[in-house]
Scaffold this motif. Structure first.
Motif, PDB file in Angstrom:
ATOM      1  N   TYR A   1       0.833  -1.207   0.000  1.00  0.00           N
ATOM      2  CA  TYR A   1       0.000   0.000   0.000  1.00  0.00           C
ATOM      3  C   TYR A   1       0.869   1.259   0.000  1.00  0.00           C
ATOM      4  CZ  TYR A   1      -4.443  -2.448   0.866  1.00  0.00           C
ATOM      5  OH  TYR A   1      -5.570  -3.232   0.749  1.00  0.00           O
ATOM      6  N   ARG A   2       1.952   1.248   0.778  1.00  0.00           N
ATOM      7  CA  ARG A   2       2.821   2.418   0.824  1.00  0.00           C
ATOM      8  C   ARG A   2       3.537   2.618  -0.500  1.00  0.00           C
ATOM      9  NH1 ARG A   2       4.922   3.283   6.975  1.00  0.00           N
ATOM     10  NH2 ARG A   2       6.080   4.948   5.942  1.00  0.00           N
ATOM     11  N   ARG A   3       3.906   1.541  -1.153  1.00  0.00           N
ATOM     12  CA  ARG A   3       4.548   1.650  -2.469  1.00  0.00           C
ATOM     13  C   ARG A   3       3.555   2.200  -3.493  1.00  0.00           C
ATOM     14  NH1 ARG A   3       6.583  -3.028  -2.501  1.00  0.00           N
ATOM     15  NH2 ARG A   3       5.150  -4.163  -3.869  1.00  0.00           N
ATOM     16  N   ILE A   4       2.299   1.777  -3.403  1.00  0.00           N
ATOM     17  CA  ILE A   4       1.264   2.303  -4.292  1.00  0.00           C
ATOM     18  C   ILE A   4       1.077   3.797  -4.057  1.00  0.00           C
ATOM     19  CG2 ILE A   4      -1.222   2.266  -4.765  1.00  0.00           C
ATOM     20  CD1 ILE A   4      -1.109  -0.779  -4.179  1.00  0.00           C
ATOM     21  N   ALA A   5       1.039   4.187  -2.780  1.00  0.00           N
ATOM     22  CA  ALA A   5       0.854   5.598  -2.434  1.00  0.00           C
ATOM     23  C   ALA A   5       1.999   6.442  -2.963  1.00  0.00           C
ATOM     24  CB  ALA A   5       0.728   5.745  -0.922  1.00  0.00           C
ATOM     25  N   ARG A   6       3.244   5.979  -2.768  1.00  0.00           N
ATOM     26  CA  ARG A   6       4.401   6.727  -3.267  1.00  0.00           C
ATOM     27  C   ARG A   6       4.378   6.818  -4.787  1.00  0.00           C
ATOM     28  NH1 ARG A   6       7.383   3.170  -0.007  1.00  0.00           N
ATOM     29  NH2 ARG A   6       8.435   2.416  -1.896  1.00  0.00           N
ATOM     30  N   GLY A   7       3.998   5.715  -5.439  1.00  0.00           N
ATOM     31  CA  GLY A   7       3.970   5.713  -6.900  1.00  0.00           C
ATOM     32  C   GLY A   7       2.936   6.671  -7.463  1.00  0.00           C
ATOM     33  N   ALA A   8       1.737   6.665  -6.865  1.00  0.00           N
ATOM     34  CA  ALA A   8       0.678   7.554  -7.352  1.00  0.00           C
ATOM     35  C   ALA A   8       1.040   9.017  -7.108  1.00  0.00           C
ATOM     36  CB  ALA A   8      -0.644   7.214  -6.665  1.00  0.00           C
TER      37      ALA A   8
END
Length: 359
Positions: A331-338
């Motif tokens: 989830y944190r990787r998704i947040a950083r990517g977005a």
């Protein structure tokens, strides 16, 4: 000193930030380098919240410096989040820099769970975040954030947002009993969404995550026409029916000139709790293929895990209930990517300008 800075700029032009997909010079993150009596110093300023990725980025830079024959340096990483451009004719809300819509083509793909965990992940990475539950017929944010009660108003014009795990939040679920059905026609639904958005006293938000209802109907159309959305995230599962509807959602945002920041594939695989066997029960690779076809990033793939459902139902979503878990890291990787991809868009220079009046 200038020669050293030029050398570092050349090196960093080949270092790609995994959260933006762009090199550190091209993204504007590189702000300067100098050699001092205490050693070399390099300044980076990211345009998105990315605390958990800083160490990895430092390691990338140090490795690139070593490969270029330059010595190690002290690498300072800061983050500065600004408002980004929105659709022509719309201006950002006074206290909200960026609005990110989380959408899906169909129901049952875990969109709300993703939206809430995404908001919590952005906050964990260092941003001020709010959540607007725009699913009027099926509000779920109050339960997922473990928040109950009624919002208060200090001026009889604006509601104070409720607070759940540090997030500012608003939902029609705070106004009615949980089991009361919303038997409203389309215009009433869109009006309720706009009132919650505009009449909530949001405070200094870097991001407002909007959990949209599934589909491409009244709420989505009103959001695209009247709300200053900075970008959208599409949630899907690998199965063909879900992917078909997700493609429609991507196409809808393209038609209304809202950039799609990426795709999240939910329920990607399931690990048997008894034997540990991993199986793609809803199909395999569908999200990746769709993202490639639509020319948008695949932000991440989440497993079909019992804990994710239990934690959301219990009012403590995965990012806060199990912050060190593999799922929370995704989830944190998704947040950083977005947020990283949003940071590459042009800045909205009208945000924060003083109001000038002539008398």
């Amino acid at each position: 000193m200038a020669a050293y800075q030029d050398q570092v700029r050349t090196v960093l032009s080949d270092v790609v930030d995994p959260d933006t997909g762009t090199d550190l010079v091209g993204s504007g993150a590189f702000r300067g380098a100098a050699q001092t009596a205490e050693g070399a110093v390099i300044d980076l300023v990211l345009g998105y919240p990315g605390r958990s990725g800083h160490d990895g980025l430092r390691a990338q830079v140090q490795a690139a410096l070593a490969a270029a024959g330059l010595g190690p340096a002290t690498i300072s990483i800061d983050q500065r989040i600004v408002a980004h451009v929105v659709k022509d004719g719309l201006t950002p809300l006074p206290e909200v820099k960026n609005i990110i819509a989380v959408a899906s083509g169909k129901g049952g793909v875990g969109k709300s769970t993703t939206a809430v965990n995404l908001a919590l992940a952005l906050a964990a990475e260092g941003a001020n975040v709010g959540v607007l539950d725009a699913d009027i017929y099926g509000p779920s944010v109050p339960r997922m954030l473990g928040v109950s009660g009624r919002p208060h108003s200090h001026d009889n014009k604006h509601f104070q947002p409720m607070i759940g795990h540090g997030l500012q939040c608003m939902s029609i679920g705070f106004m009615v009993d949980e089991e009361t059905p919303m038997i409203w026609r389309g215009p009433m639904v869109t009006q309720a969404m706009q009132q919650m958005l505009n009449q909530t006293a949001w405070s200094n938000l870097d991001y407002l995550v909007v959990d949209l209802p599934p589909g491409t109907g009244d709420i989505q159309l009103s959001l695209s026409q009247k709300v200053p959305v900075s970008g959208a995230i599409i949630v899907t599962t690998p199965q063909d029916i879900a992917l078909l509807d997700a493609r429609r959602a991507v196409a809808m945002f393209a038609k209304v000139d809202i950039p799609v920041l990426g795709v999240v594939e939910n329920m990607s695989t399931h690990r048997c709790s008894n034997c540990g066997h991993v199986e793609p029960v809803f199909g395999e690779g569908g999200g990746a293929r769709m993202a490639e076809e639509q020319h948008v990033p695949l932000l991440g793939q989440l497993p079909l895990a019992l804990a994710i459902r239990e934690q959301a139902d219990g009012g403590r979503p995965t990012v806060v209930a199990a912050p060190d878990s593999d799922e929370a890291a995704i989830y944190r990787r998704i947040a950083r990517g977005a947020a990283g991809r949003l940071s590459l868009r042009a800045r909205n220079k009208t945000m924060g300008l003083p109001k000038v009046s002539i008398e």
